[in-house]
Design a protein around this motif. Sequence first.
Motif, short mmCIF file in Angstrom:
data_model
loop_
_atom_site.label_atom_id
_atom_site.label_comp_id
_atom_site.label_asym_id
_atom_site.label_seq_id
_atom_site.Cartn_x
_atom_site.Cartn_y
_atom_site.Cartn_z
N ALA A 22 0.88 -1.09 0.03
CA ALA A 22 0.03 -0.16 -0.12
C ALA A 22 0.94 1.24 0.19
CB ALA A 22 -1.14 -0.03 1.24
N VAL A 23 0.56 2.21 -0.71
CA VAL A 23 1.05 3.58 -0.74
C VAL A 23 0.49 4.28 0.57
CG1 VAL A 23 1.54 5.51 -2.10
CG2 VAL A 23 1.49 3.34 -3.23
N THR A 24 1.40 4.42 1.25
CA THR A 24 1.18 5.02 2.48
C THR A 24 2.15 6.36 2.89
OG1 THR A 24 2.49 3.85 3.91
CG2 THR A 24 0.02 3.37 3.60
N GLU A 25 1.83 7.47 2.79
CA GLU A 25 2.61 8.70 2.96
C GLU A 25 3.95 8.68 2.26
OE1 GLU A 25 3.12 9.11 7.20
OE2 GLU A 25 1.00 9.43 7.43
N ASN A 26 3.67 8.37 0.74
CA ASN A 26 4.78 8.47 -0.07
C ASN A 26 5.95 7.16 0.24
OD1 ASN A 26 3.87 10.75 -1.51
ND2 ASN A 26 4.80 11.97 0.00
N SER A 27 5.53 6.18 0.85
CA SER A 27 6.26 4.93 1.00
C SER A 27 5.34 3.90 0.92
CB SER A 27 6.70 5.06 2.61
OG SER A 27 5.54 4.76 3.39
N LEU A 28 5.88 2.79 0.73
CA LEU A 28 5.46 1.37 0.28
C LEU A 28 5.15 0.58 1.62
CD1 LEU A 28 6.55 0.28 -3.16
CD2 LEU A 28 4.27 1.28 -2.54
#
Length: 419
Positions: free
Chosen positions: A223-229
């Motif tokens: 999942a893409v969360t706050e520009n991280s995976l």
Amino acid sequence: MSFVLRQPRDYLAARQAIYQPLRQFFPWEWEKDKKHDQEYALASIYHVDPAFVQELRAAAQSMYSVIARTVKVLQKASDGTLADLGLPLSLLPFLRAMPWDSRRIFGRFDFADTAQGVKMLEFNADTPYLILEAYLGNAAACSYFGLQDPNAGCLEDISTFFQQSMELAQRDSCLTKTVFFTSVDFEEDRRTAECLRSLSGLSSRGRFVLLKDLRICADGLYAVTENSLEKVDVLYRMHPLENFALDKAADGYPTGLECLRLVVEKKLVLINPIPALLAQTKALQALIWGLYTEKAFFTAPERESIARYMLPTCLENCFAGKSRYVEKAIFGREGGAVAIFEPDGTLLAKDKLPYYWKQPKVDQKYVDVKSLRVTGVQGAFDGKLIWGVFVAGGKPSAVTIRLSGNITDADAKFLPVGI
């Protein structure tokens, strides 16, 4: 049995008192149909006999057992048989890759109350809606009108179901550290997924992510969360399984099928699991009815349940010249691609939206559904009573009502029920 509609003297004040407090937990106007700027959740209540609610739950338990046993056998059927039922060819290997387990399913039956008794219309085994209405809105209405909530204690069914699903995943040597709930960016889907997350007992570690923000990698789903995976171990999806056969990235990469591959390789846990699609298709009802009429496969108690609760259903029209019937798309939702015909083929009513019409269809015997006159914000109207019964991990759970027209579509209203 006693059935009485109770309506408040000051309708608008009742709406405010019943539904406004729920916005502390779910801060949106879910009780309003924003698409048509009309009332959705009614500020009235249908006072029914407890014995009728027991009958609904008994019907759900009986038909769930019939469906479960049929699905287990269907998983062993040939590709040709599964294709004849309208199941996407690309999904067939995945439908057999993991066994059916009733403990892993959270679904909702739809029943009609008819002159012939309670009759099953369909089983939403894949992505059931009406969760907030049945589990929270109904309790608020019962409290306002001073009635007993038939769903008292049912909230525990949801958290128990999710806990059980996690334990089963751990037993299967799957990781369960991170839990995500997902849907497309459509308000009803997104809000339903968020509601279920909050009720699941997993909210401390469960988060919501839009479907477009999920990424397929060789070692799992991210999942893409706050520009991280972030790795996704468990995914509850308000996204129909049959759509996985069609989902592709912009470059044509089959994201849906690759996601199912991760499940088979035990790199991802899906809730509801892949075999739910076999119970979701309305073609299964035609198969069950065919086996019943051939006096094959089912036990005497199962045959009794089928005769009592099911409507004759067939893949090829068996009602022409005999009785009124309903044509339904096998994966249609919210009345999509539903049409009602006279025995001579004259069209009586049909869904007006363009979705699902290209899908294979089943024909089901038409029954007159009991109706009710209710006065709401827009004035008085007549609606047909469609009863929903949730099943959580094999156990009948909350009941709910929608008031609909001849076709139960997105214009149907939520009506609380009390005992």
